[in-house]
Design an enzyme around this catalytic site. Structure first.
Site, PDB file in Angstrom:
ATOM      1  N   SER A  77       0.786  -1.232   0.000  1.00  0.00           N
ATOM      2  CA  SER A  77       0.000   0.000   0.000  1.00  0.00           C
ATOM      3  C   SER A  77       0.815   1.277   0.000  1.00  0.00           C
ATOM      4  O   SER A  77       0.287   2.347  -0.284  1.00  0.00           O
ATOM      5  CB  SER A  77      -0.931   0.018   1.207  1.00  0.00           C
ATOM      6  OG  SER A  77      -2.008  -0.840   0.988  1.00  0.00           O
ATOM      7  N   LYS A  80       0.509   3.420  -3.025  1.00  0.00           N
ATOM      8  CA  LYS A  80      -0.678   4.244  -3.298  1.00  0.00           C
ATOM      9  C   LYS A  80      -0.358   5.740  -3.305  1.00  0.00           C
ATOM     10  O   LYS A  80      -0.952   6.501  -4.059  1.00  0.00           O
ATOM     11  CB  LYS A  80      -1.760   3.960  -2.246  1.00  0.00           C
ATOM     12  CG  LYS A  80      -2.297   2.537  -2.259  1.00  0.00           C
ATOM     13  CD  LYS A  80      -3.194   2.263  -1.058  1.00  0.00           C
ATOM     14  CE  LYS A  80      -3.767   0.847  -1.080  1.00  0.00           C
ATOM     15  NZ  LYS A  80      -4.510   0.509   0.160  1.00  0.00           N
ATOM     16  N   TYR A 202      -2.836  -2.134 -10.492  1.00  0.00           N
ATOM     17  CA  TYR A 202      -2.813  -1.848  -9.043  1.00  0.00           C
ATOM     18  C   TYR A 202      -1.983  -2.894  -8.306  1.00  0.00           C
ATOM     19  O   TYR A 202      -1.133  -2.571  -7.474  1.00  0.00           O
ATOM     20  CB  TYR A 202      -4.238  -1.808  -8.478  1.00  0.00           C
ATOM     21  CG  TYR A 202      -4.272  -1.880  -6.970  1.00  0.00           C
ATOM     22  CD1 TYR A 202      -4.713  -3.037  -6.318  1.00  0.00           C
ATOM     23  CD2 TYR A 202      -3.815  -0.826  -6.183  1.00  0.00           C
ATOM     24  CE1 TYR A 202      -4.699  -3.136  -4.935  1.00  0.00           C
ATOM     25  CE2 TYR A 202      -3.798  -0.920  -4.793  1.00  0.00           C
ATOM     26  CZ  TYR A 202      -4.240  -2.075  -4.191  1.00  0.00           C
ATOM     27  OH  TYR A 202      -4.215  -2.179  -2.812  1.00  0.00           O
ATOM     28  N   TYR A 254      -4.784   4.333   7.869  1.00  0.00           N
ATOM     29  CA  TYR A 254      -6.132   3.738   7.943  1.00  0.00           C
ATOM     30  C   TYR A 254      -6.847   4.005   9.268  1.00  0.00           C
ATOM     31  O   TYR A 254      -6.797   5.096   9.796  1.00  0.00           O
ATOM     32  CB  TYR A 254      -6.042   2.236   7.723  1.00  0.00           C
ATOM     33  CG  TYR A 254      -5.252   1.868   6.517  1.00  0.00           C
ATOM     34  CD1 TYR A 254      -4.082   1.141   6.627  1.00  0.00           C
ATOM     35  CD2 TYR A 254      -5.640   2.297   5.265  1.00  0.00           C
ATOM     36  CE1 TYR A 254      -3.334   0.820   5.495  1.00  0.00           C
ATOM     37  CE2 TYR A 254      -4.905   1.987   4.134  1.00  0.00           C
ATOM     38  CZ  TYR A 254      -3.756   1.247   4.266  1.00  0.00           C
ATOM     39  OH  TYR A 254      -3.024   0.946   3.167  1.00  0.00           O
ATOM     40  N   VAL A 272       1.372  -3.770   3.930  1.00  0.00           N
ATOM     41  CA  VAL A 272       1.239  -5.027   4.666  1.00  0.00           C
ATOM     42  C   VAL A 272       2.490  -5.886   4.643  1.00  0.00           C
ATOM     43  O   VAL A 272       2.576  -6.854   5.385  1.00  0.00           O
ATOM     44  CB  VAL A 272       0.062  -5.898   4.155  1.00  0.00           C
ATOM     45  CG1 VAL A 272      -1.230  -5.478   4.763  1.00  0.00           C
ATOM     46  CG2 VAL A 272       0.061  -6.038   2.675  1.00  0.00           C
TER      47      VAL A 272
HETATM   48  O1  DON Z   1      -4.465  -4.787  -2.102  1.00  0.00           O
HETATM   49  C1  DON Z   1      -4.131  -5.312  -1.045  1.00  0.00           C
HETATM   50  O2  DON Z   1      -4.947  -5.631  -0.208  1.00  0.00           O
HETATM   51  C2  DON Z   1      -2.645  -5.487  -0.773  1.00  0.00           C
HETATM   52  N1  DON Z   1      -1.966  -5.716  -2.011  1.00  0.00           N
HETATM   53  C3  DON Z   1      -2.091  -4.212  -0.149  1.00  0.00           C
HETATM   54  C4  DON Z   1      -2.726  -3.904   1.176  1.00  0.00           C
HETATM   55  C5  DON Z   1      -1.837  -3.115   2.121  1.00  0.00           C
HETATM   56  O3  DON Z   1      -0.648  -2.996   1.970  1.00  0.00           O
HETATM   57  C6  DON Z   1      -2.513  -2.535   3.316  1.00  0.00           C
HETATM   58  N2  DON Z   1      -1.611  -1.797   4.144  1.00  0.00           N
HETATM   59  N3  DON Z   1      -1.377  -1.845   5.313  1.00  0.00           N
END
Ligand code: DON
Length: 331
Positions: A77, A80, A202, A254, A272
């Protein structure tokens, strides 16, 4: 440029900080994330100690490193923010704001809730908002991925930044929720492009691998008004740096964003895989990597390290608010 004596002192303190947090926090870990698997909580503590690194980069271009600073990990994330900045540069404020808001949702990163009053995702940091931003950058356009990689390389000042296709393929295996979110968004007119193409782009941006050193330099580029302090290359126009930092400050962590702003007070973004990037405007970029996650999906050690650095160096954005310019600190 800091004197050698100052550099040595900073390196000693960083090493001390690293060693102390290396020995802490294992009992606070709620789980880990692995592409293709998702979240998991190991039954028994894993034998292999997890990688950990803390890196600092100043707006003067100086870098201080501790731990596994050359170990590559997926941005997830954290990607983003760059794509949001790129969308602002390519499409301008109005078009981007029409498609994604700047309001903290207070929900988890993968929540399927929308700002129904404005028919758009609340912000570009939650997955729904990131899908809208990636769609704006050109989901279907084959050159879109190269555009994203090119701008990331400028932030980091390094050509070694690539998509890890094995991470991408694994991510596609567990993409049902993101896919469902994207199709729902298109059914509501929140996505214009081809859903599968936008989803793939994405998840490719999420699968770009960086080192913790590069993460600190990327943060320092934002702290330096969008120009890489080591190479001088511009990655983002100053007026959009302000927007990216504002959204990081209110939405980057978040449903922990409120606590982060209150306790740590530095614009930040987590991923993550255990990366956290934090930006002290005009001063410093911080990169931390430690895979153990808390219940919010943020790195446990990363959060603790950023909190201690902010406290010890007085980096909270309102740190001086108690300071009366005339009368000195509040009693
Ligand atoms: O799209 C997703 O859910 C994962 N590729 C990325 C989510 C993420 O990194 C949330 N951050 N803490």
């Amino acid at each position: 440029m800091a004197s050698q004596e100052t550099r040595d002192r900073i390196e000693r303190r960083l090493e001390e900080l690293y060693l102390r947090h290396l020995a802490l926090h294992d009992d606070e870990v709620a789980g880990y994330y692995e592409s293709g698997v998702g979240y998991y909580k190991p039954e028994i503590p894993e034998a292999e100690p997890k990688p950990f690194s803390i890196c600092l980069a100043s707006t003067g271009g100086e870098v201080f490193l501790a731990g596994d600073h050359e170990r590559r990990f997926a941005l997830q994330s954290i990607s983003k923010m760059f794509v949001y900045g790129l969308a602002l540069e390519l499409c301008g404020h109005e078009r981007v704001l029409a498609r994604v808001g700047v309001e903290p949702s207070g929900d988890a990163f993968n929540s399927i809730v929308f700002d129904e009053r404005n028919n758009r995702p609340f912000n570009p940091m939650v997955n729904a908002g990131a899908l809208a931003t990636t769609d704006l950058v050109g989901g279907e356009d084959a050159a879109a991925l190269e555009r994203i990689l090119e701008v990331l390389r400028r932030y980091a000042g390094s050509e070694g930044i690539e998509v890890d296709e094995s991470v991408f393929e694994a991510e596609m295996l567990t993409a049902d929720r993101n896919r469902a979110t994207a199709y729902l968004m298109r059914s509501e007119g929140m996505l214009e492009g081809d859903v599968e193409a936008t989803l793939a782009l994405y998840l490719r941006q999420c699968s770009v691998r960086v080192t913790c050193r590069e993460l600190a330099l990327i943060a320092a580029t934002l702290a330096n008004g969008g120009a890489n302090p080591a190479t001088g290359e511009r990655a983002l126009a100053p007026r959009y740096v302000r927007d990216v930092l504002s959204v990081m400050h209110t939405c980057g962590m978040y449903d922990f964003a409120g606590q982060w702003a209150y306790r740590i007070g530095i614009p930040a973004k987590s991923g993550v895989s255990g990366g956290i990037l934090a930006v002290v405007p005009g001063k410093l970029g911080i990169g931390v990597f430690s895979p153990g996650l808390d219940a919010y999906g943020n790195s446990v050690r990363g959060t603790a390290v950023c909190e201690e650095i902010s406290e010890r160096l007085g980096l909270h954005v309102f740190a001086d608010a108690g300071e009366d310019a005339l009368l000195g600190p509040a009693p």
